[in-house]
Design a protein around this motif. Structure first.
Motif, short mmCIF file in Angstrom:
data_model
loop_
_atom_site.label_atom_id
_atom_site.label_comp_id
_atom_site.label_asym_id
_atom_site.label_seq_id
_atom_site.Cartn_x
_atom_site.Cartn_y
_atom_site.Cartn_z
N ASP A 123 13.72 2.05 -0.37
CA ASP A 123 13.96 1.09 0.21
C ASP A 123 12.98 0.48 1.55
N TYR A 124 12.40 1.61 1.82
CA TYR A 124 11.27 0.91 3.21
C TYR A 124 10.27 0.00 2.17
N GLU A 136 6.83 10.66 1.97
CA GLU A 136 8.14 10.40 1.26
C GLU A 136 8.68 12.74 1.46
N GLY A 137 7.54 13.20 1.50
CA GLY A 137 8.05 15.26 2.08
C GLY A 137 9.05 14.44 2.90
N PHE A 138 8.33 14.26 3.87
CA PHE A 138 9.52 14.66 4.92
C PHE A 138 11.18 13.71 5.50
N VAL A 139 10.85 12.30 4.93
CA VAL A 139 11.80 11.53 5.12
C VAL A 139 12.64 10.92 3.49
N GLY A 140 12.11 11.52 2.75
CA GLY A 140 12.75 11.32 0.92
C GLY A 140 12.27 10.65 0.72
N PRO A 186 0.59 -1.34 -0.28
CA PRO A 186 0.15 0.20 -0.41
C PRO A 186 0.62 0.87 0.01
N ALA A 187 0.21 2.52 -0.41
CA ALA A 187 0.72 4.06 -0.92
C ALA A 187 1.00 4.55 0.29
N LEU A 188 2.10 4.59 0.78
CA LEU A 188 2.60 5.33 1.87
C LEU A 188 1.79 7.43 1.73
N PRO A 189 1.37 7.52 2.80
CA PRO A 189 0.72 9.09 2.50
C PRO A 189 1.70 10.34 1.62
N PRO A 190 1.58 10.72 1.31
CA PRO A 190 2.52 11.65 0.57
C PRO A 190 3.88 12.11 1.48
N ARG A 191 3.39 12.75 2.40
CA ARG A 191 3.46 13.72 3.39
C ARG A 191 4.56 13.28 3.88
#
Length: 139
Positions: A56-57, A46-50, A39-44
Motif C-alpha cells: 500500500d505504501y 515488511e517483517g515488522f509492518v506486513g 526504492p525497495a524498503l529494507p526487508p525488516r
C-alpha cells in the motif's frame, strides 16, 4: 514511437514532461509510458509492518508522483499509460523499457556534473550505460 518517461517527481521530471508536450510529433501515433521506480524498503520493515502495508505504501507513493504527470500530459490527445515498479532505478528503467518495447527513454537530469556523479552516482548515467535504445536527457 513508444517513449518511456522516467518520473521521479522532481522538477527535472516536470521539465522532461514539458519537453515532450512541446515536441508531441515524437509521440504521434505512438504511446507514452510514464514509469516511476520506488526504492525497495529494507526487508525488516515488511517483517515488522506486513506485506500489505508495504505494498500500500509503494502504491500510494507512486500515485503521488504519477498522477500529477498523467494529469498534465492528459490535456493532450495522447495514448498514455503509467507504471510503477520497486527496485534500483537505473536497472528497472532499462528493464521496463525492454519489456515495453520502448523506442526511446526520456528522463530529466539534475545536472550535478562529473564531481556530483562521482560522489552520488547518477541514475541517468546508469540508464545510458545499460540502455539498448536512445536516451534523451532533459536538464
Amino acid at each position: 514511437m513508444k517513449i518511456l518517461l522516467a518520473a521521479d517527481g522532481s522538477e527535472c521530471t516536470k521539465k522532461a514532461a514539458a519537453y515532450l508536450m512541446t515536441h508531441q510529433a515524437m509521440l504521434e501515433g505512438g504511446e507514452l509510458v510514464i514509469l516511476h521506480v520506488q526504492p525497495a524498503l529494507p526487508p525488516r520493515v515488511e517483517g515488522f509492518v506486513g506485506h500489505q502495508t508495504v505494498a500500500d505504501y509503494h502504491r500510494d507513493e507512486a500515485a503521488k508522483v504519477l498522477e500529477p504527470i498523467k494529469t498534465f500530459v492528459g490535456r493532450h490527445e495522447l495514448n498514455v499509460r503509467t507504471r510503477w515498479v520497486v527496485g534500483r532505478p537505473a536497472h528497472e528503467i532499462v528493464n521496463v523499457a525492454r519489456e515495453e518495447g520502448a523506442h526511446m527513454i526520456v528522463m530529466g537530469t539534475h545536472g550535478y556534473g562529473m564531481i556530483g556523479r562521482a560522489l552520488m552516482g547518477s541514475v541517468a548515467q546508469g540508464v545510458i550505460a545499460q540502455s539498448d535504445v536512445p536516451v534523451l536527457l532533459v536538464q
